[in-house]
Write a protein that holds these residues in place. Structure first.
Motif, PDB file in Angstrom:
ATOM      1  N   ASN A  82      25.924  27.296  28.434  1.00 14.86           N
ATOM      2  CA  ASN A  82      27.368  27.252  28.146  1.00 14.86           C
ATOM      3  C   ASN A  82      28.062  28.443  28.792  1.00 14.86           C
ATOM      4  O   ASN A  82      27.860  28.656  30.010  1.00 14.86           O
ATOM      5  N   ASP A  83      28.864  29.208  28.098  1.00 11.46           N
ATOM      6  CA  ASP A  83      29.823  30.147  28.706  1.00 11.46           C
ATOM      7  C   ASP A  83      29.286  30.991  29.877  1.00 11.46           C
ATOM      8  O   ASP A  83      28.207  31.590  29.750  1.00 11.46           O
ATOM      9  N   GLN A 138      25.407  31.870  28.942  1.00  7.68           N
ATOM     10  CA  GLN A 138      24.764  31.518  27.694  1.00  7.68           C
ATOM     11  C   GLN A 138      23.740  30.417  27.975  1.00  7.68           C
ATOM     12  O   GLN A 138      24.050  29.419  28.649  1.00  7.68           O
ATOM     13  N   TRP A 168      25.221  36.614  22.348  1.00 10.58           N
ATOM     14  CA  TRP A 168      26.360  35.758  22.677  1.00 10.58           C
ATOM     15  C   TRP A 168      27.236  36.399  23.753  1.00 10.58           C
ATOM     16  O   TRP A 168      26.897  37.441  24.310  1.00 10.58           O
ATOM     17  N   SER A 169      28.409  35.798  23.995  1.00  9.11           N
ATOM     18  CA  SER A 169      29.165  36.109  25.219  1.00  9.11           C
ATOM     19  C   SER A 169      29.674  37.537  25.309  1.00  9.11           C
ATOM     20  O   SER A 169      29.865  38.218  24.300  1.00  9.11           O
ATOM     21  N   ARG A 198      34.056  38.100  18.060  1.00  6.28           N
ATOM     22  CA  ARG A 198      33.107  38.070  19.187  1.00  6.28           C
ATOM     23  C   ARG A 198      33.775  38.078  20.574  1.00  6.28           C
ATOM     24  O   ARG A 198      34.974  37.965  20.706  1.00  6.28           O
ATOM     25  N   ASP A 199      32.916  38.202  21.584  1.00  7.01           N
ATOM     26  CA  ASP A 199      33.216  37.991  23.009  1.00  7.01           C
ATOM     27  C   ASP A 199      34.083  39.092  23.631  1.00  7.01           C
ATOM     28  O   ASP A 199      35.232  38.858  24.051  1.00  7.01           O
ATOM     29  N   GLU A 245      38.224  32.648  21.083  1.00 11.85           N
ATOM     30  CA  GLU A 245      36.939  32.976  21.685  1.00 11.85           C
ATOM     31  C   GLU A 245      37.182  33.439  23.121  1.00 11.85           C
ATOM     32  O   GLU A 245      38.189  33.093  23.748  1.00 11.85           O
TER      33      GLU A 245
END
Ligand code: DQQ
Length: 552
Positions: free
Chosen positions: A41-42, A58, A102-103, A166-167, A221
């Protein structure tokens, strides 16, 4: 051949083939970045370092659906076209990221040192922000990353739920020498770009007010925040300041990447959008009006441009993805810059992608009668690049735009490729079966609003496949033309199950995924059509077969 007979189903009863054997290679792209197996993903932390482009993303190392454990995969390239897949760069190892990496983003700090800020899911399932640095700065491939022993640097602020934070973005340094970074999240039903400041990149202090926020948008996000030049297509480094700059704030929410253009007051730490902010309305600016999410941009110091990547998810089912053994694609990297009007961004595939062009066919001055179609032959029809421009009709010929039309996606579902008006629909039918029972239409309807053209651009997947259980949502975007525009152009990059389309030189982008049944037979066709009641002139048409990239 007349269009009425080809845009309508021939009335045959066709069995759904959802239960057929899904092959591993089915729909797999040949020139979009993705490793051979598993879920992605990202895009994360793109950066150019010592002659090498890096894209992290990801990734589920264990299978082809989203997973409890997600890591940072790492691919490198010298040309943004051919990629080598390296070992995963960040995997869960420590209390501060044991449940996933995560991102996040890369920042180049003084001394040409790339550093990464990323979200760790910690041992209490909290989202925390961590730092990692390359083990060996003389390795241009940045193969090994070391996590800072003092992680986490940032934990969720008071009032923010531990799973709503996040991110981190690329950080930027103000004239005062202080670093700033934005982290996405949700508080009191507001989607938020939390702002943090630091003198040393390690100790971060939450600023009282966020950089910006949205009401009722859900969680923000993967925020992105960067300057753009008002008078040049050249990109601008994140920490640049000075005159002739505007700022872009992007947030990912409700499955779309929304952005606003505005100014940034670094003393007040405020982003002020020129128009409406990020509200999630159908009239907000979006990078792409189809499948394109969690995008990330970076400044390419080699070619002095800003490049954008987005995650393009699947339209088939997870059951199919498990059978295929892969899911998710990174978009073709796009150069991004401010339009002449300053009101929107322009996106265009990076020039390097053109080196994949092989066999070329060209037409010019071709006329398409009302309700007619012609086939483009001589190229690899499941893997190609096509650019064409249509002469705009006279303003009198265009239908009047109804101001009540405020959602282009909804409008594309009623003003389909089969609904004839005076000026349109005209465009392409791609990934089409010979009998046209399966086809994806990418097309325009031309309207006038106070003597100005407004073009509706649509990508209609509703007839892309005879199979059930596939997402066939139709997408749409409005394009406000300038008075001096005489043509409207369309570019589509078609790569098996991916169709990335760029309208009016990149003023509107729509990305779609299609899984036609006929893919199994490899009998794919491309057509240009005009289903309007007036004739249309194709000024130019160029199409190229595209080569497969290495290591894909
Ligand atoms: N994907 C990541 C998150 C991010 C989300 C997890 C967006 O960090 O918020 O894979 O797609």
């Amino acid at each position: 051949m007349y269009l009425s007979c080809v845009l309508h189903s021939k009335g045959k009863h066709v069995h759904d083939t959802s239960d057929r054997i899904v092959k591993k290679q089915q729909g797999k792209p040949s020139f979009h970045l993705r490793p051979p197996h598993n879920w992605l993903n990202d895009p994360n932390g793109p950066v150019y370092y010592k002659g090498v482009y890096h894209l992290f993303y990801q990734y589920n190392p264990y299978g082809s659906v989203f997973n409890k454990t997600i890591v940072w995969a790492h691919s490198v390239s010298r040309d943004l076209v051919n990629w080598i897949h390296l070992n995963n760069a960040l995997v869960p190892t420590a209390p501060f990221d044991i449940n996933s990496c995560w991102s996040g983003s890369t920042t180049i700090i003084p001394g040409n040192k790339p550093v990464v800020l990323y979200t760790g899911i910690d041992n209490k399932n909290q989202q925390v922000q961590n730092l990692a640095t390359p083990r060996n700065l003389s390795d241009p491939f940045l193969k090994e990353w070391v996590k800072y022993s003092g992680n986490p640097l940032i934990t969720p602020p008071k009032g923010v739920k531990p799973d709503n934070f996040r991110d981190p973005t690329t950080a930027w340094k103000g004239r005062d020498g202080i670093w700033r970074v934005v982290v996405g999240g949700l508080i009191n039903n507001l989607g938020v770009a939390f702002l943090y400041r630091s003198k040393d990149f390690v100790h971060w202090i939450l600023h009282d007010d966020p950089l910006y926020f949205g009401i009722n948008t859900g969680i923000w996000e993967c925020p992105d925040f960067y300057p753009v030049s008002v008078n040049s297509r050249l990109g601008v480094e994140n920490s640049a300041n000075g005159k002739n700059l505007k700022y872009v704030l992007k947030a990912s929410f409700e499955a779309h990447d929304y952005y606003a253009i505005g100014s940034y007051d670094s003393a007040k730490e405020k982003f002020m959008p020129d128009n409406k902010g990020l509200s999630g309305s159908s009239l907000d600016l979006r990078y792409d009006y189809g499948k394109f999410y969690a995008s990330k941009s970076f400044y390419d110091s080699l070619k002095k441009r800003r490049i954008l990547w987005g995650w393009i998810n699947e339209s088939d089912s997870s059951v199919d993805d498990i059978k295929k053994g892969w899911a998710g694609i990174q978009s073709i990297p796009r150069q991004v810059y401010l339009s002449n009007t300053g009101r929107q961004l322009i996106q265009w595939p990076v020039k390097e992608i053109e080196k994949l062009r092989a066999k070329h066919v060209t037409y010019s001055g071709k006329k398409l009668k009302p309700k007619s179609i012609f086939e483009v032959t001589g190229i690899t029809t499941s893997q190609f690049d096509i650019e064409l421009s249509f002469k705009l009709p006279s303003i009198e010929e265009a239908e009047v735009f109804d101001p009540k039309w405020d959602d282009p996606q909804v409008l594309c579902s009623t003003k389909t490729a089969r609904v004839s008006s005076r000026a349109g629909p005209f465009g392409l039918l791609v990934m089409a079966s010979q009998d046209l029972t399966e086809q994806t239409a990418v097309f325009f309807h031309v309207f006038k609003d106070n003597q100005q053209f407004v073009v509706l651009m649509c990508s209609d997947q509703s007839r892309s496949s005879l199979r059930q259980g596939i997402d066939k949502t139709t997408y749409g975007a409005f394009i406000r033309m300038d008075n001096e525009d005489e043509v409207i152009s369309l570019k589509s990059l078609v790569d098996h199950s991916v169709i990335e389309s760029f309208g009016a030189e990149g003023r509107a982008c729509i990305t779609a995924r299609v899984y036609p049944r006929f893919l199994e037979k490899k009998d794919t066709h491309v057509y240009v059509f005009n289903n309007g009641s007036g004739g249309i002139a194709i000024e130019t048409l160029d199409a190229w077969s595209m080569k497969k990239t290495k290591n894909n």
